[in-house]
Design a protein around this motif. Sequence first.
Motif, PDB file in Angstrom:
ATOM      1  N   ALA A 140      23.659 -48.876   3.121  1.00 19.19           N
ATOM      2  CA  ALA A 140      23.468 -47.452   3.376  1.00 19.19           C
ATOM      3  C   ALA A 140      23.556 -47.144   4.863  1.00 19.19           C
ATOM      4  CB  ALA A 140      22.096 -47.017   2.839  1.00 19.19           C
ATOM      5  N   SER A 141      23.649 -45.847   5.142  1.00 22.92           N
ATOM      6  CA  SER A 141      23.622 -45.380   6.527  1.00 22.92           C
ATOM      7  C   SER A 141      23.030 -43.984   6.543  1.00 22.92           C
ATOM      8  CB  SER A 141      25.025 -45.368   7.144  1.00 22.92           C
ATOM      9  OG  SER A 141      25.836 -44.393   6.513  1.00 22.92           O
ATOM     10  N   GLY A 142      22.440 -43.621   7.668  1.00 20.38           N
ATOM     11  CA  GLY A 142      21.879 -42.286   7.781  1.00 20.38           C
ATOM     12  C   GLY A 142      22.938 -41.226   7.943  1.00 20.38           C
TER      13      GLY A 142
ATOM     14  N   LYS B  48      29.892 -48.075   7.497  1.00 14.70           N
ATOM     15  CA  LYS B  48      29.114 -48.553   6.354  1.00 14.70           C
ATOM     16  C   LYS B  48      30.000 -49.152   5.264  1.00 14.70           C
ATOM     17  CE  LYS B  48      27.965 -45.298   3.777  1.00 14.70           C
ATOM     18  NZ  LYS B  48      29.127 -45.571   2.877  1.00 14.70           N
TER      19      LYS B  48
ATOM     20  N   THR C 273      20.611 -38.981   2.592  1.00 12.75           N
ATOM     21  CA  THR C 273      19.485 -39.244   1.693  1.00 12.75           C
ATOM     22  C   THR C 273      19.468 -38.194   0.585  1.00 12.75           C
ATOM     23  OG1 THR C 273      18.033 -37.954   3.144  1.00 12.75           O
ATOM     24  CG2 THR C 273      18.079 -40.333   3.471  1.00 12.75           C
TER      25      THR C 273
ATOM     26  N   GLN D 206      21.378 -41.429  -3.784  1.00 13.97           N
ATOM     27  CA  GLN D 206      20.353 -42.402  -3.429  1.00 13.97           C
ATOM     28  C   GLN D 206      19.161 -42.311  -4.388  1.00 13.97           C
ATOM     29  OE1 GLN D 206      21.997 -40.491  -1.353  1.00 13.97           O
ATOM     30  NE2 GLN D 206      22.712 -41.702   0.375  1.00 13.97           N
TER      31      GLN D 206
ATOM     32  N   VAL E  93      20.747 -51.327   6.078  1.00 11.40           N
ATOM     33  CA  VAL E  93      21.034 -50.062   6.744  1.00 11.40           C
ATOM     34  C   VAL E  93      21.977 -50.329   7.920  1.00 11.40           C
ATOM     35  CG1 VAL E  93      20.068 -48.102   8.000  1.00 11.40           C
ATOM     36  CG2 VAL E  93      18.833 -49.062   6.044  1.00 11.40           C
TER      37      VAL E  93
ATOM     38  N   SER F 263      24.114 -48.988  11.225  1.00 11.12           N
ATOM     39  CA  SER F 263      24.094 -47.962  12.263  1.00 11.12           C
ATOM     40  C   SER F 263      24.798 -48.470  13.509  1.00 11.12           C
ATOM     41  CB  SER F 263      22.654 -47.570  12.616  1.00 11.12           C
ATOM     42  OG  SER F 263      22.633 -46.565  13.623  1.00 11.12           O
TER      43      SER F 263
ATOM     44  N   ASP G 124      19.228 -40.853  12.472  1.00  4.22           N
ATOM     45  CA  ASP G 124      19.515 -40.777  11.044  1.00  4.22           C
ATOM     46  C   ASP G 124      19.226 -42.100  10.346  1.00  4.22           C
ATOM     47  OD1 ASP G 124      20.360 -38.087  10.981  1.00  4.22           O
ATOM     48  OD2 ASP G 124      22.294 -38.642  11.819  1.00  4.22           O
TER      49      ASP G 124
ATOM     50  N   GLY H  13      16.979 -42.978   6.952  1.00  5.44           N
ATOM     51  CA  GLY H  13      17.399 -43.821   5.840  1.00  5.44           C
ATOM     52  C   GLY H  13      16.372 -44.892   5.520  1.00  5.44           C
TER      53      GLY H  13
END
Length: 272
Positions: A19-21, A27, A134, A138, A152, A154, A163, A167
């Motif tokens: 995942a990523s913010g 990602k 988010t 999710q 995660v 980033s 962000d 996450g």
Amino acid sequence: MGIGGKFPLAGVKHIIAVASGKGGVGKSATAVNLALALSARNPAHQVGLLDADVYGPSIPTMMNLSGQPEVTKQNLMKPLTNYGIKCMSMGFLVEEKAAIVWRGLMVMSAIQKMLRQVLWGPLDYLVIDMPPGTGDTQLTISQNVPVDGAVVVSTPQDLALLDARRGVEMFKQVGIPVLGIVENMSVFQCPKCHEQTHIFGHESIQNMCQELNLDILASIPLDIRIREASDKGEPILITDPEASLSKAYMQLAEEVVRRIPEKQQRTAKAGP
């Protein structure tokens, strides 16, 4: 009954969310190369890759796959396979240039279909390439299947890390352990003078990980070969498995595998 009311996917041992913010931090490339690295570290293991980004599916391009999945007599879709990885994506189910303009309930239904109506098993690992942010996807995944852990991704830029924190907090709220952070585009090495530059900074991501009690699982440099490999559908782990980039993804896979049982044990000990 499944774990915490969640029903496992038939024949799938471990589920890992990537995942990523926010978008644009690499990602999907991380998810693809993590899946390939999990397969490479133990050829006996079966690995799957679910593209959960309904609005912007990229796995078909990155994995050089196209066409619609076959459907069994039990009305289950067969994943498309390349490089030994079983893949499913909304990109296989709609026209390539079609704009997917759906409300949340339709997205949630599509995710359920790609989870439950796909002949995934047997799999040792299913890597889920989550959409950025988010949102509904999710929440749907976290409520329906037992996810062993989240990775995660980033860049080390301050804005991206804001962000990424959101996450991490989201996964905590839904009870999914965060295995660690992937520092993507960590450093740029000039191809002419070979000088290294931290274009997006470096100290901020270390500070964030210290505050959140998380580790950096791998640091992936900013390298044009990753972009070229993604566009061509020829991942670097396939074309050049001995490259330093490939070794960085292999390190990521080792860390993920090592931490899954650790996190499970901690969760069990923390229970009533």
